[in-house]
Every structure is written in C-alpha cells, then in structure tokens.
Design a protein around this motif. Structure first.
Motif, PDB file in Angstrom:
ATOM      1  N   TYR A 238      49.152   6.848  28.432  1.00 23.64           N
ATOM      2  CA  TYR A 238      47.883   6.168  28.163  1.00 23.64           C
ATOM      3  C   TYR A 238      47.209   5.746  29.469  1.00 23.64           C
ATOM      4  O   TYR A 238      46.021   5.984  29.683  1.00 23.64           O
ATOM      5  CB  TYR A 238      48.129   4.966  27.252  1.00 23.64           C
ATOM      6  CG  TYR A 238      46.874   4.273  26.791  1.00 23.64           C
ATOM      7  CD1 TYR A 238      45.907   4.953  26.049  1.00 23.64           C
ATOM      8  CD2 TYR A 238      46.658   2.934  27.087  1.00 23.64           C
ATOM      9  CE1 TYR A 238      44.754   4.302  25.617  1.00 23.64           C
ATOM     10  CE2 TYR A 238      45.516   2.286  26.648  1.00 23.64           C
ATOM     11  CZ  TYR A 238      44.566   2.982  25.922  1.00 23.64           C
ATOM     12  OH  TYR A 238      43.425   2.341  25.493  1.00 23.64           O
ATOM     13  N   VAL A 239      47.986   5.144  30.352  1.00 27.01           N
ATOM     14  CA  VAL A 239      47.432   4.679  31.628  1.00 27.01           C
ATOM     15  C   VAL A 239      47.002   5.871  32.487  1.00 27.01           C
ATOM     16  O   VAL A 239      45.921   5.866  33.072  1.00 27.01           O
ATOM     17  CB  VAL A 239      48.452   3.795  32.386  1.00 27.01           C
ATOM     18  CG1 VAL A 239      47.986   3.497  33.802  1.00 27.01           C
ATOM     19  CG2 VAL A 239      48.689   2.504  31.622  1.00 27.01           C
ATOM     20  N   GLN A 240      47.835   6.897  32.530  1.00 30.80           N
ATOM     21  CA  GLN A 240      47.542   8.053  33.379  1.00 30.80           C
ATOM     22  C   GLN A 240      46.348   8.871  32.896  1.00 30.80           C
ATOM     23  O   GLN A 240      45.691   9.532  33.694  1.00 30.80           O
ATOM     24  CB  GLN A 240      48.772   8.967  33.490  1.00 30.80           C
ATOM     25  CG  GLN A 240      49.940   8.331  34.209  1.00 30.80           C
ATOM     26  CD  GLN A 240      49.581   7.897  35.626  1.00 30.80           C
ATOM     27  OE1 GLN A 240      48.997   8.649  36.397  1.00 30.80           O
ATOM     28  NE2 GLN A 240      49.914   6.663  35.965  1.00 30.80           N
ATOM     29  N   THR A 241      46.060   8.823  31.607  1.00 32.85           N
ATOM     30  CA  THR A 241      44.981   9.658  31.050  1.00 32.85           C
ATOM     31  C   THR A 241      43.733   8.867  30.659  1.00 32.85           C
ATOM     32  O   THR A 241      42.797   9.444  30.119  1.00 32.85           O
ATOM     33  CB  THR A 241      45.480  10.465  29.830  1.00 32.85           C
ATOM     34  OG1 THR A 241      45.913   9.551  28.814  1.00 32.85           O
ATOM     35  CG2 THR A 241      46.604  11.407  30.221  1.00 32.85           C
ATOM     36  N   THR A 242      43.734   7.571  30.921  1.00 32.64           N
ATOM     37  CA  THR A 242      42.561   6.744  30.641  1.00 32.64           C
ATOM     38  C   THR A 242      41.935   6.360  31.981  1.00 32.64           C
ATOM     39  O   THR A 242      42.465   5.481  32.679  1.00 32.64           O
ATOM     40  CB  THR A 242      42.950   5.493  29.820  1.00 32.64           C
ATOM     41  OG1 THR A 242      43.654   5.910  28.652  1.00 32.64           O
ATOM     42  CG2 THR A 242      41.732   4.685  29.421  1.00 32.64           C
ATOM     43  N   PRO A 243      40.840   7.023  32.358  1.00 36.38           N
ATOM     44  CA  PRO A 243      40.261   6.814  33.697  1.00 36.38           C
ATOM     45  C   PRO A 243      40.035   5.356  34.085  1.00 36.38           C
ATOM     46  O   PRO A 243      40.330   4.964  35.220  1.00 36.38           O
ATOM     47  CB  PRO A 243      38.942   7.595  33.632  1.00 36.38           C
ATOM     48  CG  PRO A 243      39.179   8.647  32.612  1.00 36.38           C
ATOM     49  CD  PRO A 243      40.093   8.011  31.591  1.00 36.38           C
ATOM     50  N   GLU A 244      39.550   4.541  33.165  1.00 32.15           N
ATOM     51  CA  GLU A 244      39.317   3.123  33.448  1.00 32.15           C
ATOM     52  C   GLU A 244      40.593   2.413  33.886  1.00 32.15           C
ATOM     53  O   GLU A 244      40.596   1.630  34.829  1.00 32.15           O
ATOM     54  CB  GLU A 244      38.835   2.420  32.169  1.00 32.15           C
ATOM     55  CG  GLU A 244      37.363   2.170  32.070  1.00 32.15           C
ATOM     56  CD  GLU A 244      37.052   1.469  30.758  1.00 32.15           C
ATOM     57  OE1 GLU A 244      36.842   0.234  30.778  1.00 32.15           O
ATOM     58  OE2 GLU A 244      37.027   2.164  29.727  1.00 32.15           O
ATOM     59  N   LEU A 245      41.679   2.688  33.179  1.00 28.52           N
ATOM     60  CA  LEU A 245      42.953   2.042  33.480  1.00 28.52           C
ATOM     61  C   LEU A 245      43.558   2.602  34.759  1.00 28.52           C
ATOM     62  O   LEU A 245      44.055   1.846  35.600  1.00 28.52           O
ATOM     63  CB  LEU A 245      43.932   2.214  32.317  1.00 28.52           C
ATOM     64  CG  LEU A 245      43.517   1.578  30.996  1.00 28.52           C
ATOM     65  CD1 LEU A 245      44.534   1.894  29.913  1.00 28.52           C
ATOM     66  CD2 LEU A 245      43.324   0.076  31.138  1.00 28.52           C
ATOM     67  N   LYS A 246      43.514   3.903  34.904  1.00 26.91           N
ATOM     68  CA  LYS A 246      44.078   4.544  36.098  1.00 26.91           C
ATOM     69  C   LYS A 246      43.398   4.012  37.357  1.00 26.91           C
ATOM     70  O   LYS A 246      44.061   3.746  38.362  1.00 26.91           O
ATOM     71  CB  LYS A 246      43.949   6.058  36.004  1.00 26.91           C
ATOM     72  CG  LYS A 246      44.625   6.780  37.160  1.00 26.91           C
ATOM     73  CD  LYS A 246      45.055   8.141  36.787  1.00 26.91           C
ATOM     74  CE  LYS A 246      45.651   8.930  37.920  1.00 26.91           C
ATOM     75  NZ  LYS A 246      46.538   8.237  38.812  1.00 26.91           N
ATOM     76  N   LYS A 247      42.089   3.805  37.292  1.00 23.66           N
ATOM     77  CA  LYS A 247      41.326   3.292  38.433  1.00 23.66           C
ATOM     78  C   LYS A 247      41.796   1.878  38.798  1.00 23.66           C
ATOM     79  O   LYS A 247      42.043   1.574  39.973  1.00 23.66           O
ATOM     80  CB  LYS A 247      39.830   3.283  38.103  1.00 23.66           C
ATOM     81  CG  LYS A 247      38.920   2.846  39.238  1.00 23.66           C
ATOM     82  CD  LYS A 247      37.459   2.956  38.788  1.00 23.66           C
ATOM     83  CE  LYS A 247      36.469   2.795  39.888  1.00 23.66           C
ATOM     84  NZ  LYS A 247      36.381   1.505  40.499  1.00 23.66           N
ATOM     85  N   ILE A 248      41.941   1.013  37.797  1.00 25.38           N
ATOM     86  CA  ILE A 248      42.412  -0.361  38.047  1.00 25.38           C
ATOM     87  C   ILE A 248      43.793  -0.335  38.692  1.00 25.38           C
ATOM     88  O   ILE A 248      44.046  -1.021  39.682  1.00 25.38           O
ATOM     89  CB  ILE A 248      42.451  -1.198  36.744  1.00 25.38           C
ATOM     90  CG1 ILE A 248      41.048  -1.374  36.165  1.00 25.38           C
ATOM     91  CG2 ILE A 248      43.106  -2.557  36.995  1.00 25.38           C
ATOM     92  CD1 ILE A 248      41.032  -1.939  34.751  1.00 25.38           C
TER      93      ILE A 248
END
Length: 185
Positions: free
Chosen positions: A98-108
């Motif tokens: 989820y974190v790796q494929t969700t750009p918003e989360l990956k950026k944070i």
C-alpha cells in the motif's frame, strides 16, 4: 409407580434424543459451510500473499542495519520507521504494498523516514532488538511500527489495526500517522 415414572422418563429421553438427531444435519451443514468459507478465505489470502513483494529478510543483521540507519537518519535529518512483522503476515505485506504503490504515502515516507522491515519469524525472531523496543508485537500483533528519532531514540510505537479500513488501509489514517511522526525541524 416407579415403573411408570421410569417408563415416562425413558419416553421423554427418547424423544429428546430423536430431536437432537434431527437437528444434527442442520448443524453439520452449517459446519461444512463455515469450514468451506474459511478454506476459501485462506486460499485467497495465500494467493494474494504469493503475489506481494516480500520485504522482510530473516537473514538480515537487524542490529547492524538499524545502527547504519541511525547514522544515515542523523545525517539526512530523518526519522526511522521500523515496520516489524514478517513475510508470513498478510497484513504486513499489504501495508508495505500500500505504501509503495500509493504516491502520496511513498512521498511522505521517502522525504521523512529511513524505512526498515524488522523481521519476526521462526527463522529469526530478532529477540534482542524486539526486547530493546519493549516487544510491541507481543502486545499489538503484526505489523507494528516503531518510530525512532534521528538519534535512534524510540519516540512512538503504533499498532496497525487502527489504520485499517475494510480489507485494507485508510489513506487518511495512514497519512496522518506518517505526518504526525515526521522529524521536527
């Protein structure tokens, strides 16, 4: 009179037994249906698990890895996010994906954290490291998140179930969690 009482008791007991036997097929059908649903759910989870990346390394030297991350975090002014769990844990793999494929989360995460997957499995329980952080998996289950500041001091432990929504994770809850523990300038 005793014979009549025994005879009546036998008739009542016999009827109760017949009633229970009649109920059995319904119970058995429900049991079979429940077992089938459980097997189907396990099969789907196994298929999903097989497709997801396996970020936990049972052979890693976690103590050394975390010390290296502390040095890097101090230099880069980032905190350390330790996601504790294992490749056996579907929710651990789901969170990673989820974190790796969700750009918003990956950026944070990329901007604020050094991220580490601390393995807990039969091959390597990393008991010394987990003890150092108060064995949070024993209390919260997996995954569990251990946040260290840039100097390696533990500043928070987060259970993961509060970040869930349905059969996955809540974007808003996960984003809030990550944003809450970013380094303070």
């Amino acid at each position: 009179m005793v014979t009549a009482f025994l005879g009546l008791s036998l008739v009542v007991f016999s009827q109760e037994l017949k009633d229970k036997i009649k109920e059995k097929p319904k119970d058995n059908a429900l049991l079979v249906k429940t077992e089938h649903a459980e097997l189907e759910a396990k099969k789907k989870a196994a298929e999903e698990k097989a497709k997801l990346p396996k970020p936990y390394d049972p052979n890693a030297d976690a103590e050394k890895d975390i010390q290296n991350l502390i040095a890097k975090a101090e230099k880069d002014k980032k905190n350390i996010m330790i996601q504790a769990g294992g490749n056996w844990c579907i929710w651990c793999l789901r969170f990673n994906q989820y974190v790796q494929t969700t750009p918003e989360l990956k950026k944070i995460v990329d901007e604020n954290y050094e991220y580490y997957h601390l393995n807990y499995s039969p091959e390597n329980k990393n008991e010394k490291i987990f003890a150092k952080y108060g064995n949070p998996g024993d209390k919260f289950g997996y995954p569990v998140f251990i946040i260290l500041d840039q100097n390696g001091k533990m500043i928070h432990v987060q259970q993961s179930d509060v970040l869930e929504e349905g059969k996955g994770y809540s974007l808003e809850k996960v984003k809030e969690f990550f944003n809450t523990w970013t380094p303070r300038s």
